[in-house]
Scaffold this motif. Sequence first.
Motif, PDB file in Angstrom:
ATOM      1  N   TYR A   1       0.837  -1.200   0.000  1.00 54.65           N
ATOM      2  CA  TYR A   1       0.000   0.000   0.000  1.00 54.65           C
ATOM      3  C   TYR A   1       0.876   1.256   0.000  1.00 54.65           C
ATOM      4  O   TYR A   1       0.692   2.156  -0.833  1.00 54.65           O
ATOM      5  CB  TYR A   1      -0.901  -0.026   1.227  1.00 54.65           C
ATOM      6  CG  TYR A   1      -1.750   1.215   1.438  1.00 54.65           C
ATOM      7  CD1 TYR A   1      -3.121   1.166   1.252  1.00 54.65           C
ATOM      8  CD2 TYR A   1      -1.199   2.425   1.860  1.00 54.65           C
ATOM      9  CE1 TYR A   1      -3.922   2.290   1.467  1.00 54.65           C
ATOM     10  CE2 TYR A   1      -1.976   3.552   2.069  1.00 54.65           C
ATOM     11  CZ  TYR A   1      -3.334   3.473   1.876  1.00 54.65           C
ATOM     12  OH  TYR A   1      -4.105   4.595   2.080  1.00 54.65           O
TER      13      TYR A   1
ATOM     14  N   GLY B   1       2.865   1.721  -3.174  1.00 54.94           N
ATOM     15  CA  GLY B   1       1.985   2.063  -4.287  1.00 54.94           C
ATOM     16  C   GLY B   1       1.557   3.517  -4.261  1.00 54.94           C
ATOM     17  O   GLY B   1       1.609   4.219  -5.284  1.00 54.94           O
ATOM     18  N   LEU B   2       1.147   4.007  -3.089  1.00 52.57           N
ATOM     19  CA  LEU B   2       0.722   5.405  -2.993  1.00 52.57           C
ATOM     20  C   LEU B   2       1.902   6.360  -3.115  1.00 52.57           C
ATOM     21  O   LEU B   2       1.768   7.453  -3.672  1.00 52.57           O
ATOM     22  CB  LEU B   2      -0.042   5.641  -1.680  1.00 52.57           C
ATOM     23  CG  LEU B   2      -1.569   5.687  -1.839  1.00 52.57           C
ATOM     24  CD1 LEU B   2      -2.097   4.351  -2.325  1.00 52.57           C
ATOM     25  CD2 LEU B   2      -2.248   6.089  -0.541  1.00 52.57           C
TER      26      LEU B   2
ATOM     27  N   LYS C   1      -4.107   1.896 -11.313  1.00 54.66           N
ATOM     28  CA  LYS C   1      -2.814   1.413 -10.811  1.00 54.66           C
ATOM     29  C   LYS C   1      -2.819   1.139  -9.316  1.00 54.66           C
ATOM     30  O   LYS C   1      -1.822   0.652  -8.775  1.00 54.66           O
ATOM     31  CB  LYS C   1      -1.721   2.425 -11.138  1.00 54.66           C
ATOM     32  CG  LYS C   1      -1.395   2.528 -12.619  1.00 54.66           C
ATOM     33  CD  LYS C   1      -0.349   3.605 -12.877  1.00 54.66           C
ATOM     34  CE  LYS C   1      -0.049   3.738 -14.364  1.00 54.66           C
ATOM     35  NZ  LYS C   1       0.913   4.845 -14.643  1.00 54.66           N
ATOM     36  N   THR C   2      -3.917   1.486  -8.630  1.00 59.22           N
ATOM     37  CA  THR C   2      -3.956   1.283  -7.182  1.00 59.22           C
ATOM     38  C   THR C   2      -5.298   0.704  -6.757  1.00 59.22           C
ATOM     39  O   THR C   2      -6.338   1.099  -7.295  1.00 59.22           O
ATOM     40  CB  THR C   2      -3.714   2.601  -6.420  1.00 59.22           C
ATOM     41  OG1 THR C   2      -3.917   2.378  -5.018  1.00 59.22           O
ATOM     42  CG2 THR C   2      -4.651   3.701  -6.884  1.00 59.22           C
TER      43      THR C   2
ATOM     44  N   LEU D   1      -5.443   7.540  -2.450  1.00 59.69           N
ATOM     45  CA  LEU D   1      -4.464   8.293  -3.244  1.00 59.69           C
ATOM     46  C   LEU D   1      -4.843   9.765  -3.296  1.00 59.69           C
ATOM     47  O   LEU D   1      -3.984  10.648  -3.151  1.00 59.69           O
ATOM     48  CB  LEU D   1      -4.386   7.709  -4.658  1.00 59.69           C
ATOM     49  CG  LEU D   1      -3.508   8.478  -5.648  1.00 59.69           C
ATOM     50  CD1 LEU D   1      -2.056   8.516  -5.175  1.00 59.69           C
ATOM     51  CD2 LEU D   1      -3.607   7.857  -7.045  1.00 59.69           C
TER      52      LEU D   1
END
Length: 452
Positions: free
Chosen positions: A324, A327-328, A354-355, A361
């Motif tokens: 997580y 990714g962010l 993409k998340t 995000l």
Amino acid sequence: MENKNILMAQKIAAAVSKAGGRTYYVGGYVRDLLMGSENKDVDIEVHGITPQALFEILDAFGERINIGASFGILGLRHYELDISMPRTETATGRGHKDFEIYVDPFLGEEKAAVRRDFTINALMQNVLTGEVLDFFGGKEDLRNKVVRHVSDATYLEDPLRVLRAAQFAARFGFAVAEETTRLSAGAALAALPGERITGELEKALLKADKPSVFFEELRKMRQLSVWFPEVEALIGVPQRADFHPEGDVWNHTMQVLDEAAALRERSAHPLYLMLAALCHDFGKVLVTKEKDGVLHAHNHEVAGLPLAEAFLRRLSKEKKRIAYVLGLTRLHMQPNRLVGEHAHTKAYMKMFDKTPYPQDLLLLSKADYVGRLGEDDRREDMLAAYVPIEKKLGEMLALYQERMRAPYVTGEDLIRAGLKPGKAMGAALEYAHKLRLAGVPKAEQLKQVLGK
């Protein structure tokens, strides 16, 4: 409705009193009671009777259990109530790993309280009479909003108290006393296991309105380097003054942390969001350069990923947490950038795809934008400036979510159409997903995929 744990504490106290002893609420329960805050963790300490006498009293009220066997903490099944007797502790190892503990029910209230970490936690309240015992000025420190250690002799026996001091300061909006700050500089934090560090960090990130205070206090104590070197490295890393009037990357990160705290209740994973806010600019340490008199930090969102991963793994091996945050961190620049570039819908759809946490995000991006306040800036103005950006991003997210809810081509659809599992099907599904992102209806998706 009265708290059943409090009622049981009162019953125990009455039985203890009848046997010639005294019972006190201790620790955080008394502190929070005097602050007017709710604390569901009820701890009582029993003085003046033998352990055997206490066992018999507890057995009369229910099934006695050992909550913390190594620390002599007892409980009753079906009650959230920690029951202990006065004890002394002698450190035999580093990092609070090895202690010899001696239960002494006749130690006396002041000697029992001196082993507590901070004056605000050394307060005791008689369960039956309500009298508060304050041997070390805890009430005054509560009034003055100060975290102060009880004893120079015992404070550093558990180095974690350094982080607890910073955590309490952040949670309650207090300041750490100067003498406690000085003493904390000598704590051997390296001896502590990562899970204990993580416990205090998580409390600061999830319970404080301004988690930045946790790190600011550790900075004053010179205690960032062992467990938070990536955060310490942000100190002094310059930024463009026109974009970042708040100053260096440290100041920016601390402001972003506090802004994220104001948004965390809207997050799917509040702790992970806070960690992403902490880690999002680690890469600026590596890539910040000056060119033609202008500072740049190109690609910092990618450059910082190894640093963020090292930081996270030092504290926890939880894969979901790491995925997580990384990714962010990788994507945190994109939402605001796309709005600024007047990007087409396709770019937003690709970004959200993409998340697994597109809403989070956007929360991180908002915190990143608002966390840029200089001395003359007003937070209300920054929030107002972000309204049109947030509106555009919200519209794009709603569109993405609508498209994800719509029917789409699956592997079963392709098998029914005559395709066999394999590379060709994988490519077909990938193409179908692109059409789905573009808002193409399922029937047309299938038609185009089969035609291709």
